[in-house]
Design a protein around this motif. Structure first.
Motif, PDB file in Angstrom:
ATOM      1  N   ALA A 125       0.809  -1.224   0.000  1.00 43.35           N
ATOM      2  CA  ALA A 125       0.000   0.000   0.000  1.00 43.35           C
ATOM      3  C   ALA A 125       0.844   1.276   0.000  1.00 43.35           C
ATOM      4  O   ALA A 125       0.313   2.362  -0.250  1.00 43.35           O
ATOM      5  N   ASP A 126       2.139   1.163   0.266  1.00 44.53           N
ATOM      6  CA  ASP A 126       2.999   2.346   0.295  1.00 44.53           C
ATOM      7  C   ASP A 126       3.314   2.808  -1.126  1.00 44.53           C
ATOM      8  O   ASP A 126       3.582   1.992  -2.008  1.00 44.53           O
ATOM      9  N   PRO A 127       3.310   4.119  -1.368  1.00 47.35           N
ATOM     10  CA  PRO A 127       3.622   4.620  -2.709  1.00 47.35           C
ATOM     11  C   PRO A 127       5.101   4.468  -3.031  1.00 47.35           C
ATOM     12  O   PRO A 127       5.949   4.422  -2.134  1.00 47.35           O
ATOM     13  N   LEU A 128       5.395   4.402  -4.315  1.00 53.72           N
ATOM     14  CA  LEU A 128       6.787   4.384  -4.750  1.00 53.72           C
ATOM     15  C   LEU A 128       7.396   5.767  -4.593  1.00 53.72           C
ATOM     16  O   LEU A 128       6.701   6.781  -4.741  1.00 53.72           O
ATOM     17  N   PRO A 129       8.692   5.850  -4.308  1.00 54.91           N
ATOM     18  CA  PRO A 129       9.333   7.164  -4.246  1.00 54.91           C
ATOM     19  C   PRO A 129       9.380   7.804  -5.631  1.00 54.91           C
ATOM     20  O   PRO A 129       9.578   7.113  -6.638  1.00 54.91           O
ATOM     21  N   THR A 130       9.194   9.101  -5.666  1.00 59.56           N
ATOM     22  CA  THR A 130       9.243   9.815  -6.947  1.00 59.56           C
ATOM     23  C   THR A 130      10.375  10.835  -6.978  1.00 59.56           C
ATOM     24  O   THR A 130      10.437  11.665  -7.872  1.00 59.56           O
ATOM     25  N   ASP A 131      11.264  10.756  -5.998  1.00 60.40           N
ATOM     26  CA  ASP A 131      12.476  11.564  -6.036  1.00 60.40           C
ATOM     27  C   ASP A 131      13.656  10.668  -5.684  1.00 60.40           C
ATOM     28  O   ASP A 131      13.490   9.479  -5.462  1.00 60.40           O
ATOM     29  N   GLY A 132      14.854  11.224  -5.659  1.00 57.97           N
ATOM     30  CA  GLY A 132      16.036  10.420  -5.389  1.00 57.97           C
ATOM     31  C   GLY A 132      16.560   9.760  -6.650  1.00 57.97           C
ATOM     32  O   GLY A 132      16.048   9.981  -7.763  1.00 57.97           O
ATOM     33  N   PRO A 133      17.604   8.895  -6.511  1.00 52.52           N
ATOM     34  CA  PRO A 133      18.283   8.318  -7.678  1.00 52.52           C
ATOM     35  C   PRO A 133      17.382   7.507  -8.608  1.00 52.52           C
ATOM     36  O   PRO A 133      17.624   7.446  -9.805  1.00 52.52           O
ATOM     37  N   VAL A 134      16.346   6.865  -8.058  1.00 43.49           N
ATOM     38  CA  VAL A 134      15.465   6.037  -8.889  1.00 43.49           C
ATOM     39  C   VAL A 134      14.026   6.570  -8.901  1.00 43.49           C
ATOM     40  O   VAL A 134      13.091   5.841  -9.226  1.00 43.49           O
ATOM     41  N   GLY A 135      13.865   7.852  -8.558  1.00 43.70           N
ATOM     42  CA  GLY A 135      12.523   8.426  -8.526  1.00 43.70           C
ATOM     43  C   GLY A 135      11.818   8.389  -9.866  1.00 43.70           C
ATOM     44  O   GLY A 135      10.586   8.278  -9.927  1.00 43.70           O
ATOM     45  N   GLY A 136      12.597   8.463 -10.955  1.00 41.88           N
ATOM     46  CA  GLY A 136      11.998   8.406 -12.284  1.00 41.88           C
ATOM     47  C   GLY A 136      11.269   7.105 -12.543  1.00 41.88           C
ATOM     48  O   GLY A 136      10.239   7.081 -13.244  1.00 41.88           O
ATOM     49  N   ARG A 137      11.773   6.015 -11.999  1.00 41.96           N
ATOM     50  CA  ARG A 137      11.078   4.728 -12.145  1.00 41.96           C
ATOM     51  C   ARG A 137       9.735   4.780 -11.443  1.00 41.96           C
ATOM     52  O   ARG A 137       8.720   4.292 -11.974  1.00 41.96           O
ATOM     53  N   GLY A 138       9.728   5.343 -10.243  1.00 37.24           N
ATOM     54  CA  GLY A 138       8.475   5.451  -9.506  1.00 37.24           C
ATOM     55  C   GLY A 138       7.439   6.257 -10.262  1.00 37.24           C
ATOM     56  O   GLY A 138       6.258   5.898 -10.310  1.00 37.24           O
ATOM     57  N   ARG A 139       7.875   7.335 -10.898  1.00 40.77           N
ATOM     58  CA  ARG A 139       6.935   8.180 -11.641  1.00 40.77           C
ATOM     59  C   ARG A 139       6.371   7.451 -12.855  1.00 40.77           C
ATOM     60  O   ARG A 139       5.161   7.521 -13.131  1.00 40.77           O
TER      61      ARG A 139
END
Length: 293
Positions: A125-139
């Motif tokens: 249920a936790d969202p993916l990170p959208t910042d940091g080194p791999v934030g682009g993947r989360g977006r």
């Protein structure tokens, strides 16, 4: 189901292809080299030549099939710029595949990483990170999941930091490579930070289950080991390679350094309950005993 698979010769992908073929599905797999094509054909898959940057080829593959499993990702992690380029390429590929499948109600299963949550194990249920080194993947993954409202059965399988098989793969595999290169089985920080892990063959079963039955817009955790202390991982590596085990600066690990240093356990309780997924293969620490000096 006839399934288009990208990244079908990697640690995860080769296991996914075998799992699909062994359970009544057929596979059309993207291959960017003669060696990859030969490996895929030997496994029993049909081959579509091209690479992840060939968006027209990706759209063609998706159009020919009943569903998609997207696993391909760049292999150059040597610098922040190289990692960012791999994420940009993956994002464009996912967008192209998603646009091809909108309105068809066909499934697409993407790969992402388990998120990290301070003080506890992350959940589905936790969202993916959208910042940091791999934030682009989360977006990019979140964008595709949001297309579920437009006739696309999009799902994400979140992978832990190490997907292993025969002592190889994932972040632990990067520690092994660094140890061989430097002569030290190193770890960042005090080594108490935890990394989740899963055997590639167990992960492959989850990809198939999600493809076959998961609802649109959902995320799932392919986590067998909730969190192994990185110092324990390095200790096994050092013993198997006959090398000293030491703390080293996180900067020595390049763009992954900040991620390596984070405590990031993850739970798969919901995935197991909802889909009946049961990991059966060796744990990471057991599997690392396969490392050869």
């Amino acid at each position: 189901m006839h399934v288009f698979v990208t990244g079908g010769t990697g640690t995860i992908g080769s296991a996914v292809v075998a799992e699909l073929l062994g359970n009544g599905h057929t596979v059309l797999a993207l291959a960017r080299s003669d060696g990859s094509a030969q490996a895929l054909e030997s496994a029993g898959a049909k081959v579509l030549r091209g690479d992840l940057a060939d968006l027209d080829v990706l759209r063609s593959g998706a159009a020919q099939c009943d569903g998609v499993i997207s696993l391909a990702f760049g292999r150059d992690y040597s610098s922040p710029e190289a990692l960012a380029q791999a994420i940009t390429e993956e994002s464009a590929a996912l967008a192209a595949l998603g646009q091809e499948l909108i309105g068809s109600d066909r499934p697409i299963v993407m790969v992402s990483g388990t998120p990290w949550v301070p003080g506890r194990a992350s959940t589905e249920a936790d969202p993916l990170p959208t910042d940091g080194p791999v934030g682009g993947r989360g977006r990019s993954v979140t964008t595709l999941l949001d297309l579920a409202s437009r006739g696309l059965r999009s799902m994400a399988v979140r992978m832990p930091r190490t997907v292993h098989n025969e002592g190889q793969g994932g972040f632990a595999g990067l520690l092994v490579d660094a140890a061989r290169r430097t002569g030290v089985a190193g770890y960042p920080g005090d080594g108490t930070q935890r990394w989740p892990a899963v055997h590639a063959l167990d992960a492959a079963v989850l990809f198939r289950l999600v493809l076959e039955s998961a609802p649109a817009g959902t995320s799932w955790h392919a986590v067998a080991d909730e969190g192994d202390a990185v110092r324990d991982v390095a200790t096994v590596i050092g013993r198997r390679l006959g090398l000293p085990v030491e703390e080293i600066p996180q900067e020595n690990f390049g763009p992954f350094g900040p991620i390596f240093a984070m405590d990031q356990p993850a739970s798969s309780a919901h995935t197991r309950d909802a889909l009946g997924w049961r990991p059966t293969h060796s744990s990471l620490l057991e599997d690392l005993e396969n490392i050869q000096p």
